[in-house]
Design an enzyme around this catalytic site. Structure first.
Site, PDB file in Angstrom:
ATOM      1  N   PHE A 129       0.829  -1.155   0.077  1.00 47.62           N
ATOM      2  CA  PHE A 129      -0.005  -0.197   0.057  1.00 47.62           C
ATOM      3  C   PHE A 129       0.918   1.339  -0.067  1.00 47.62           C
ATOM      4  CE2 PHE A 129      -2.787   3.151   2.052  1.00 47.62           C
ATOM      5  CZ  PHE A 129      -4.044   2.749   1.126  1.00 47.62           C
ATOM      6  N   ASP A 200       1.980  -5.084   8.597  1.00 41.99           N
ATOM      7  CA  ASP A 200       0.524  -4.191   8.573  1.00 41.99           C
ATOM      8  C   ASP A 200      -0.481  -5.070   8.473  1.00 41.99           C
ATOM      9  OD1 ASP A 200      -1.439  -2.517   7.893  1.00 41.99           O
ATOM     10  OD2 ASP A 200      -0.356  -0.968   6.920  1.00 41.99           O
ATOM     11  N   TYR A 225     -11.115   1.317  10.476  1.00 42.47           N
ATOM     12  CA  TYR A 225     -12.092   1.380   9.625  1.00 42.47           C
ATOM     13  C   TYR A 225     -12.431   0.357   8.364  1.00 42.47           C
ATOM     14  CZ  TYR A 225      -8.789   3.731   6.951  1.00 42.47           C
ATOM     15  OH  TYR A 225      -7.489   4.095   6.214  1.00 42.47           O
ATOM     16  N   LYS A 226     -11.541  -0.600   8.626  1.00 41.86           N
ATOM     17  CA  LYS A 226     -11.911  -1.612   7.355  1.00 41.86           C
ATOM     18  C   LYS A 226     -12.857  -2.932   8.105  1.00 41.86           C
ATOM     19  CE  LYS A 226      -8.244  -0.031   4.830  1.00 41.86           C
ATOM     20  NZ  LYS A 226      -6.690  -0.055   4.725  1.00 41.86           N
ATOM     21  N   ARG A 379     -12.166  -4.959  -7.347  1.00 37.74           N
ATOM     22  CA  ARG A 379     -11.896  -5.253  -6.056  1.00 37.74           C
ATOM     23  C   ARG A 379     -13.265  -5.587  -5.322  1.00 37.74           C
ATOM     24  NH1 ARG A 379      -7.976  -2.480  -0.987  1.00 37.74           N
ATOM     25  NH2 ARG A 379     -10.173  -1.019  -1.307  1.00 37.74           N
TER      26      ARG A 379
END
Ligand SMILES: *Cc1c(COP(=O)(O)O)cnc(C)c1O
Length: 420
Positions: A129, A200, A225-226, A379
């Site tokens: 990322f 991560d 928040y995922k 995705r």
């Protein structure tokens, strides 16, 4: 899963199905983007309202003690710890993933500088990322190291053998491909080669079983928040193995990481353990929402917890991949997420060189929400807490229609928004 009736039968037999009732999902939406922003738990608006009206409105400053605001980072951290194989008191919720990565990567580099000064390479993946790479780039410059990016995930262990890597910094589940690393094997390879590991867990916490202690990992960060359903911009989390936690002042030595913040002394004395990874005052409202989100994942504990969620997640992603393969053949979609269960996170990614963006937009217009990741990825995230097998069936049905009818041709589906 060959028919919609098969999907309905799987839902009827799913022991985790009741967990969906914890959420407020909009009507007419099939939400396959919980890997980017988890859905709203029904408890969250009630809890945030209570914190605002009672704890803040009535309690005012007293609530730092009486409502436990001052230990919220630890309380929420202890709950997240249960999901990632960390012990109580070892993990705190704070700041953002980017900021926490800065802290732990700095700490890892400083430890490496003491223990193995000749090692000067931070090793990561080119497909990691971007924020992880940008933070690493900045720290490499500050620490006089080089950031080396590897293209082939299978070549990482081999690369470590050159004995010049100080820190291996990886995202456990790749955000674009959904490919999952073997954390225990790569951590063991890193340690055998004298390197520390920073993991991560943005696409892992609440999505796949993680065992930080079992893997002997060194440091970890992750996102609120995922899959933890903490709400937009929710606080993130940070963990350091207890063998490292006390070794180094992380560089953002703010007062909340001080051993005694309310002594107001002029000099910094780091708190013992993970508390020193706090920096400033916690965002109490956001942290309260995050706690509700984490609770929705912990609610699966009596039903088998992360192992049960993982089994359902694999069944969902497998069903989606197989249906796309059998029903969307001839449209040029290529599956980029791994077939092998052990290597797949909780998402399925498809690639198309030309029409990935407009196909995603056409799906969103039909209420099937996935996302696009440049340059060519469609995705789809599958969150076993609230995604049903019938959602998988219906999403593929929409995809078939968008492709067969060329619905993605519409001009409005080609206009790029700021967030894709
Ligand atoms: C989502 C995500 C982030 C987000 O970082 P923020 O600081 O919250 O913007 C970081 N790393 C990875 C791998 C992610 O998937």
């Amino acid at each position: 899963m060959q028919t919609r009736e098969d999907a309905q039968a799987l839902d009827a037999a799913d022991p985790l199905a009741p967990l969906r009732a914890q959420f407020t999902l909009p009507d007419g939406v099939i939400y396959l983007d919980g890997n980017s922003l988890g859905v709203l738990p029904s408890a969250t608006p009630v809890r945030v309202q209570q914190v605002v009206a009672e704890e803040w409105g009535q309690g005012l400053i007293r609530s730092w003690n009486s409502a436990g605001w001052i230990t919220l980072a630890q309380r929420v951290g202890d709950k997240v710890a249960r999901l990632v194989g960390a012990g109580p008191g070892e993990l705190v919720a704070a700041d953002s993933t980017s900021v926490n990565l800065f802290k732990v990567l700095s700490a890892a580099l400083s430890i490496a500088k003491e223990d193995a000064p000749s090692r000067r390479v931070i090793l990561s993946e080119r497909s990691n990322f971007p924020t992880d790479l940008y933070i690493s780039e900045s720290l490499a410059a500050q620490h006089g190291c080089t950031l080396e990016l590897i293209d082939d995930p299978d070549a990482i262990a081999e690369r470590l053998n050159r004995q010049d890597v100080s820190v291996l910094m990886l995202t456990h589940v790749n955000y674009r491909t959904g490919r999952m690393h073997d954390m225990a094997a790569l951590t063991a390879a890193a340690h055998a080669a004298g390197a520390l590991t920073v993991w991560d867990l943005a696409h892992s916490a609440g999505a796949v079983p993680v065992d930080l202690h079992g893997a002997q990992a060194d440091f970890a960060v992750g996102c609120g928040y995922k899959y933890l359903n903490g709400g937009p911009g929710a606080p993130a989390f940070v963990w350091a193995h207890p063998r490292h936690a006390d070794r180094f002042w992380q560089p953002l030595s703010g007062w909340m990481g001080h051993a005694a913040p309310f002594e107001f002394t002029p000099d910094y004395r780091p708190a013992p353990g993970i508390a020193r990874y706090l920096c400033g005052t916690p965002a109490v409202l956001a942290m309260s929402a995050l706690e509700c989100g984490v609770d929705t994942v912990l609610a699966a504990e009596p039903m088998g917890g992360m192992a049960a969620l993982r089994a359902k997640s694999l069944a969902l992603t497998r069903a989606f991949a197989e249906l796309v393969q059998s029903r969307c053949a001839g449209h040029g979609l290529v599956r980029v997420s791994p077939d092998e269960d052990a290597q797949r996170g909780s998402q399925v990614c498809l690639a198309h060189p030309e029409i990935a963006y407009p196909v995603v937009q056409a799906l969103i217009a039909r209420g099937v929400i996935g996302d696009f990741r440049a340059p060519d990825i469609l995705r789809f995230g599958f969150t076993p807490l609230y995604t049903r097998f019938v959602d998988v069936w219906d999403a593929v049905e929409h995809l078939v229609q968008v492709l067969d009818r060329g619905a993605w041709h519409e001009a409005r589906f080609h206009q790029k928004a700021a967030v894709t």
